[in-house]
Design a protein around this motif. Structure first.
Motif, mmCIF file in Angstrom:
data_model
loop_
_atom_site.group_PDB
_atom_site.id
_atom_site.type_symbol
_atom_site.label_atom_id
_atom_site.label_comp_id
_atom_site.label_asym_id
_atom_site.label_seq_id
_atom_site.Cartn_x
_atom_site.Cartn_y
_atom_site.Cartn_z
ATOM 1 N N THR A 90 -17.569 20.292 -13.373
ATOM 2 C CA THR A 90 -18.141 21.338 -12.529
ATOM 3 C C THR A 90 -19.644 21.496 -12.686
ATOM 4 O O THR A 90 -20.273 22.195 -11.894
ATOM 5 C CB THR A 90 -17.471 22.693 -12.837
ATOM 6 N N PHE A 91 -20.247 20.855 -13.667
ATOM 7 C CA PHE A 91 -21.666 21.053 -13.974
ATOM 8 C C PHE A 91 -22.560 20.562 -12.837
ATOM 9 O O PHE A 91 -22.399 19.459 -12.322
ATOM 10 C CB PHE A 91 -22.020 20.293 -15.254
ATOM 11 N N GLU A 92 -23.527 21.408 -12.449
ATOM 12 C CA GLU A 92 -24.563 21.028 -11.488
ATOM 13 C C GLU A 92 -25.898 21.569 -11.982
ATOM 14 O O GLU A 92 -25.961 22.663 -12.550
ATOM 15 C CB GLU A 92 -24.267 21.592 -10.096
ATOM 16 N N PHE A 93 -26.959 20.808 -11.753
ATOM 17 C CA PHE A 93 -28.302 21.225 -12.142
ATOM 18 C C PHE A 93 -29.212 21.155 -10.929
ATOM 19 O O PHE A 93 -29.153 20.212 -10.138
ATOM 20 C CB PHE A 93 -28.858 20.302 -13.230
ATOM 21 N N GLU A 94 -30.057 22.177 -10.768
ATOM 22 C CA GLU A 94 -31.050 22.171 -9.702
ATOM 23 C C GLU A 94 -32.288 22.931 -10.161
ATOM 24 O O GLU A 94 -32.232 23.732 -11.100
ATOM 25 C CB GLU A 94 -30.499 22.819 -8.433
ATOM 26 N N ASP A 108 -29.738 30.753 -14.658
ATOM 27 C CA ASP A 108 -31.103 30.237 -14.644
ATOM 28 C C ASP A 108 -31.471 29.952 -16.096
ATOM 29 O O ASP A 108 -31.173 30.757 -16.997
ATOM 30 C CB ASP A 108 -32.074 31.260 -14.048
ATOM 31 N N VAL A 109 -32.125 28.826 -16.312
ATOM 32 C CA VAL A 109 -32.391 28.353 -17.675
ATOM 33 C C VAL A 109 -33.890 28.405 -17.952
ATOM 34 O O VAL A 109 -34.694 27.912 -17.157
ATOM 35 C CB VAL A 109 -31.872 26.910 -17.860
ATOM 36 N N TYR A 110 -34.240 28.993 -19.088
ATOM 37 C CA TYR A 110 -35.642 29.185 -19.460
ATOM 38 C C TYR A 110 -35.916 28.609 -20.845
ATOM 39 O O TYR A 110 -35.026 28.554 -21.698
ATOM 40 C CB TYR A 110 -35.993 30.676 -19.473
ATOM 41 N N GLN A 111 -37.181 28.226 -21.050
ATOM 42 C CA GLN A 111 -37.646 27.782 -22.364
ATOM 43 C C GLN A 111 -38.591 28.828 -22.947
ATOM 44 O O GLN A 111 -39.463 29.340 -22.243
ATOM 45 C CB GLN A 111 -38.376 26.443 -22.256
ATOM 46 N N VAL A 112 -38.398 29.134 -24.206
ATOM 47 C CA VAL A 112 -39.263 30.095 -24.891
ATOM 48 C C VAL A 112 -40.697 29.577 -24.918
ATOM 49 O O VAL A 112 -40.947 28.400 -25.208
ATOM 50 C CB VAL A 112 -38.773 30.329 -26.332
ATOM 51 N N LYS A 113 -41.642 30.444 -24.610
ATOM 52 C CA LYS A 113 -43.057 30.117 -24.776
ATOM 53 C C LYS A 113 -43.444 30.433 -26.221
ATOM 54 O O LYS A 113 -43.511 31.599 -26.610
ATOM 55 C CB LYS A 113 -43.922 30.934 -23.806
ATOM 56 N N ILE A 162 -36.958 26.454 -16.374
ATOM 57 C CA ILE A 162 -36.690 25.015 -16.461
ATOM 58 C C ILE A 162 -35.841 24.530 -15.290
ATOM 59 O O ILE A 162 -36.076 23.467 -14.718
ATOM 60 C CB ILE A 162 -35.976 24.676 -17.786
ATOM 61 N N GLY A 163 -34.847 25.309 -14.913
ATOM 62 C CA GLY A 163 -33.940 24.919 -13.851
ATOM 63 C C GLY A 163 -32.743 25.853 -13.853
ATOM 64 O O GLY A 163 -32.725 26.853 -14.581
ATOM 65 N N SER A 164 -31.743 25.536 -13.058
ATOM 66 C CA SER A 164 -30.565 26.375 -12.952
ATOM 67 C C SER A 164 -29.312 25.494 -13.011
ATOM 68 O O SER A 164 -29.337 24.344 -12.566
ATOM 69 C CB SER A 164 -30.575 27.172 -11.640
ATOM 70 N N ILE A 165 -28.250 26.065 -13.593
ATOM 71 C CA ILE A 165 -27.006 25.300 -13.705
ATOM 72 C C ILE A 165 -25.851 26.092 -13.137
ATOM 73 O O ILE A 165 -25.826 27.314 -13.150
ATOM 74 C CB ILE A 165 -26.701 24.901 -15.161
ATOM 75 N N LYS A 166 -24.884 25.350 -12.607
ATOM 76 C CA LYS A 166 -23.579 25.881 -12.247
ATOM 77 C C LYS A 166 -22.564 25.203 -13.170
ATOM 78 O O LYS A 166 -22.628 24.004 -13.400
ATOM 79 C CB LYS A 166 -23.250 25.583 -10.789
ATOM 80 N N ILE A 167 -21.633 25.973 -13.680
ATOM 81 C CA ILE A 167 -20.613 25.387 -14.548
ATOM 82 C C ILE A 167 -19.220 25.805 -14.111
ATOM 83 O O ILE A 167 -18.249 25.502 -14.737
ATOM 84 C CB ILE A 167 -20.845 25.746 -16.021
#
Length: 230
Positions: free
Chosen positions: A207-211, A171-176, A225-230
Protein backbone atom coordinates in the motif's frame (compact mmCIF):
# COMPACT_ATOMS: atom_id res chain seq x y z
CA UNK A 1 12.13 -13.91 3.31
CA UNK A 2 10.46 -11.48 5.69
CA UNK A 3 12.24 -8.14 5.74
CA UNK A 4 9.75 -6.52 8.09
CA UNK A 5 10.67 -8.73 11.03
CA UNK A 6 14.31 -7.61 10.65
CA UNK A 7 13.28 -4.04 11.54
CA UNK A 8 12.42 -5.10 15.10
CA UNK A 9 15.71 -6.87 15.85
CA UNK A 10 18.34 -5.24 13.63
CA UNK A 11 21.51 -3.76 15.03
CA UNK A 12 24.25 -1.75 13.35
CA UNK A 13 27.11 -4.21 13.25
CA UNK A 14 30.71 -3.29 14.11
CA UNK A 15 32.13 -6.77 14.68
CA UNK A 16 32.69 -9.05 11.71
CA UNK A 17 34.42 -12.29 10.83
CA UNK A 18 36.51 -12.73 7.68
CA UNK A 19 34.19 -15.45 6.36
CA UNK A 20 33.50 -14.96 2.63
CA UNK A 21 30.15 -13.59 1.47
CA UNK A 22 28.37 -14.65 -1.73
CA UNK A 23 28.03 -11.40 -3.66
CA UNK A 24 25.59 -12.86 -6.19
CA UNK A 25 22.83 -12.64 -3.58
CA UNK A 26 23.37 -8.88 -3.38
CA UNK A 27 23.15 -8.46 -7.15
CA UNK A 28 20.03 -10.61 -7.36
CA UNK A 29 18.25 -8.64 -4.64
CA UNK A 30 19.21 -5.28 -6.12
CA UNK A 31 17.74 -6.26 -9.50
CA UNK A 32 14.23 -5.95 -8.01
CA UNK A 33 14.67 -3.31 -5.32
CA UNK A 34 12.12 -0.47 -5.15
CA UNK A 35 13.43 3.12 -5.48
CA UNK A 36 11.84 6.10 -3.78
CA UNK A 37 12.26 8.09 -6.98
CA UNK A 38 12.67 5.98 -10.16
CA UNK A 39 13.97 9.00 -12.09
CA UNK A 40 17.23 9.17 -10.12
CA UNK A 41 20.08 7.05 -11.43
CA UNK A 42 22.26 5.29 -8.86
CA UNK A 43 24.72 2.43 -8.66
CA UNK A 44 26.95 0.65 -6.19
CA UNK A 45 30.25 -1.18 -6.05
CA UNK A 46 31.51 -3.80 -3.63
CA UNK A 47 34.93 -3.10 -2.13
CA UNK A 48 37.29 -4.79 0.29
CA UNK A 49 38.61 -2.86 3.28
CA UNK A 50 41.92 -2.39 1.44
CA UNK A 51 40.06 -0.31 -1.15
CA UNK A 52 38.52 1.99 1.46
CA UNK A 53 39.86 4.82 3.60
CA UNK A 54 38.65 3.54 6.96
CA UNK A 55 38.32 6.33 9.51
CA UNK A 56 36.57 4.38 12.26
CA UNK A 57 38.29 2.44 15.03
CA UNK A 58 36.88 -0.74 13.52
CA UNK A 59 36.65 -2.11 10.01
CA UNK A 60 34.71 -4.68 8.02
CA UNK A 61 35.84 -7.18 5.38
CA UNK A 62 33.55 -5.62 2.75
CA UNK A 63 31.99 -2.27 1.90
CA UNK A 64 29.22 -1.10 -0.41
CA UNK A 65 30.11 2.23 -1.99
CA UNK A 66 26.91 4.00 -3.02
CA UNK A 67 26.73 6.48 -5.90
CA UNK A 68 23.96 8.65 -7.29
CA UNK A 69 23.03 11.35 -9.73
CA UNK A 70 22.78 14.62 -7.83
CA UNK A 71 19.07 15.31 -8.29
CA UNK A 72 16.46 16.49 -5.78
CA UNK A 73 15.96 13.90 -3.03
CA UNK A 74 18.90 11.78 -4.20
CA UNK A 75 20.14 11.22 -0.63
CA UNK A 76 16.70 10.11 0.54
CA UNK A 77 16.56 7.77 -2.46
CA UNK A 78 19.91 6.22 -1.56
CA UNK A 79 18.80 5.64 2.03
CA UNK A 80 15.50 4.17 0.85
CA UNK A 81 17.03 1.77 -1.66
CA UNK A 82 19.95 0.49 0.34
CA UNK A 83 18.21 0.10 3.69
CA UNK A 84 16.09 -2.49 1.92
CA UNK A 85 19.32 -4.25 1.01
CA UNK A 86 20.59 -3.88 4.58
CA UNK A 87 17.47 -5.59 5.93
CA UNK A 88 17.80 -8.33 3.33
CA UNK A 89 21.44 -8.96 4.22
CA UNK A 90 20.54 -9.23 7.89
CA UNK A 91 17.82 -11.76 7.01
CA UNK A 92 20.50 -14.04 5.53
CA UNK A 93 22.99 -13.64 8.38
CA UNK A 94 25.10 -10.75 7.10
CA UNK A 95 25.57 -7.71 9.35
CA UNK A 96 25.71 -4.13 8.08
CA UNK A 97 26.39 -0.59 9.26
CA UNK A 98 25.97 2.74 7.48
CA UNK A 99 29.33 4.52 7.69
CA UNK A 100 29.52 8.23 6.93
CA UNK A 101 33.25 8.69 7.45
CA UNK A 102 34.66 5.80 5.40
CA UNK A 103 35.14 6.51 1.69
CA UNK A 104 36.52 4.61 -1.32
CA UNK A 105 40.14 5.37 -2.10
CA UNK A 106 39.08 5.94 -5.71
CA UNK A 107 35.77 7.72 -5.11
CA UNK A 108 34.26 10.06 -7.68
CA UNK A 109 31.87 13.00 -7.46
CA UNK A 110 28.78 10.78 -7.45
CA UNK A 111 29.80 9.02 -4.22
CA UNK A 112 27.22 9.50 -1.45
CA UNK A 113 27.92 7.14 1.46
CA UNK A 114 29.16 3.63 2.27
CA UNK A 115 27.82 0.59 4.11
CA UNK A 116 30.12 -1.89 5.82
CA UNK A 117 29.08 -5.53 5.77
CA UNK A 118 30.19 -9.06 6.53
CA UNK A 119 29.36 -12.21 8.44
CA UNK A 120 28.69 -11.49 12.09
CA UNK A 121 27.31 -12.96 15.29
CA UNK A 122 26.59 -9.53 16.86
CA UNK A 123 23.80 -8.21 14.63
CA UNK A 124 20.54 -8.49 16.60
CA UNK A 125 19.05 -7.12 19.82
CA UNK A 126 15.87 -7.16 21.82
CA UNK A 127 13.28 -4.49 21.05
CA UNK A 128 13.76 -3.02 24.54
CA UNK A 129 17.41 -2.25 23.74
CA UNK A 130 16.59 0.32 21.00
CA UNK A 131 17.35 3.86 22.20
CA UNK A 132 14.71 5.86 20.33
CA UNK A 133 12.36 8.80 20.79
CA UNK A 134 8.81 7.97 21.80
CA UNK A 135 6.08 7.84 19.17
CA UNK A 136 4.59 11.10 20.46
CA UNK A 137 7.95 12.82 19.85
CA UNK A 138 8.15 11.89 16.19
CA UNK A 139 4.57 12.72 15.23
CA UNK A 140 1.73 15.12 15.96
CA UNK A 141 0.13 12.31 17.94
CA UNK A 142 1.12 8.79 18.92
CA UNK A 143 0.52 6.22 16.20
CA UNK A 144 1.80 2.63 16.34
CA UNK A 145 1.94 2.50 12.55
CA UNK A 146 5.10 4.63 12.87
CA UNK A 147 7.02 2.07 14.93
CA UNK A 148 9.01 0.88 11.87
CA UNK A 149 10.21 4.44 11.20
CA UNK A 150 10.93 5.00 14.88
CA UNK A 151 13.33 2.03 14.88
CA UNK A 152 15.36 3.22 11.89
CA UNK A 153 19.10 3.85 12.35
CA UNK A 154 20.46 7.37 11.89
CA UNK A 155 23.74 9.28 12.05
CA UNK A 156 24.81 9.58 15.71
CA UNK A 157 21.28 8.41 16.56
CA UNK A 158 19.94 11.86 15.63
CA UNK A 159 16.49 10.50 14.62
CA UNK A 160 15.62 13.49 12.38
CA UNK A 161 12.15 12.36 11.25
CA UNK A 162 8.74 13.84 12.05
CA UNK A 163 5.37 12.69 10.71
CA UNK A 164 2.21 14.81 10.53
CA UNK A 165 -1.06 12.99 9.97
CA UNK A 166 -3.07 13.72 6.84
CA UNK A 167 -6.41 12.35 5.65
CA UNK A 168 -4.73 9.45 3.86
CA UNK A 169 -1.28 9.11 5.44
CA UNK A 170 1.49 11.38 6.64
CA UNK A 171 3.42 14.45 5.59
CA UNK A 172 7.07 13.73 6.35
CA UNK A 173 9.49 16.31 7.74
CA UNK A 174 13.18 16.45 8.62
CA UNK A 175 14.35 18.20 11.77
CA UNK A 176 16.34 21.37 11.15
CA UNK A 177 19.38 20.79 13.35
CA UNK A 178 21.09 23.55 15.31
CA UNK A 179 24.17 25.13 13.79
CA UNK A 180 26.59 22.82 15.62
CA UNK A 181 24.84 19.55 14.76
CA UNK A 182 24.22 20.79 11.23
CA UNK A 183 27.94 20.74 10.47
CA UNK A 184 28.05 17.01 11.17
CA UNK A 185 24.61 15.89 10.04
CA UNK A 186 23.70 17.99 7.00
CA UNK A 187 25.04 15.33 4.60
CA UNK A 188 23.67 12.33 6.46
CA UNK A 189 20.22 13.27 7.79
CA UNK A 190 18.62 13.19 4.30
CA UNK A 191 19.96 9.62 3.95
CA UNK A 192 18.50 8.86 7.39
CA UNK A 193 15.11 10.09 6.18
CA UNK A 194 15.26 7.65 3.29
CA UNK A 195 16.15 4.84 5.69
CA UNK A 196 13.09 5.60 7.84
CA UNK A 197 10.88 5.70 4.74
CA UNK A 198 12.32 2.33 3.67
CA UNK A 199 11.14 0.87 6.97
CA UNK A 200 7.66 2.29 6.34
CA UNK A 201 7.67 0.78 2.86
CA UNK A 202 8.85 -2.65 4.02
CA UNK A 203 6.14 -2.69 6.71
CA UNK A 204 3.47 -1.61 4.18
CA UNK A 205 4.76 -3.03 0.92
CA UNK A 206 1.41 -3.44 -0.82
CA UNK A 207 0.00 0.00 0.00
CA UNK A 208 2.99 2.36 0.35
CA UNK A 209 3.04 5.44 -1.91
CA UNK A 210 5.38 8.43 -1.85
CA UNK A 211 4.83 11.85 -3.39
CA UNK A 212 6.12 15.40 -3.04
CA UNK A 213 3.20 17.80 -2.69
CA UNK A 214 3.11 21.38 -3.92
CA UNK A 215 1.03 22.40 -0.91
CA UNK A 216 1.88 21.40 2.67
CA UNK A 217 1.97 22.93 6.13
CA UNK A 218 5.16 24.81 6.99
CA UNK A 219 6.22 23.55 10.43
CA UNK A 220 8.68 25.65 12.43
CA UNK A 221 11.93 23.77 12.97
CA UNK A 222 11.26 21.21 10.24
CA UNK A 223 11.79 20.87 6.48
CA UNK A 224 9.17 19.09 4.35
CA UNK A 225 10.53 15.98 2.61
CA UNK A 226 7.46 14.40 1.04
CA UNK A 227 4.24 12.59 1.86
CA UNK A 228 3.36 8.92 2.21
CA UNK A 229 0.25 6.79 2.03
CA UNK A 230 0.34 3.45 3.82
Amino acid sequence: MNLEEQIYLRKSCRKYSDEPVCMNMIHEFMADVKPLNPDIGYHYEILTKDEVKVRNRWSAPYYLALYSEKKDNYQENIGFVFQQLSLYLQSIGIGTCWVGMDVPKNKNSEFVIAISFGKSEAMTRELSKFRRHGLSEISDFEDERLIPARLAPSAINSQPWYFKHTDDGFDVYQVKQNIIKRQVLKKWNPVDMGIALAHMYVANENTFEFEIKNSFEDLKGYAYIGSIKI
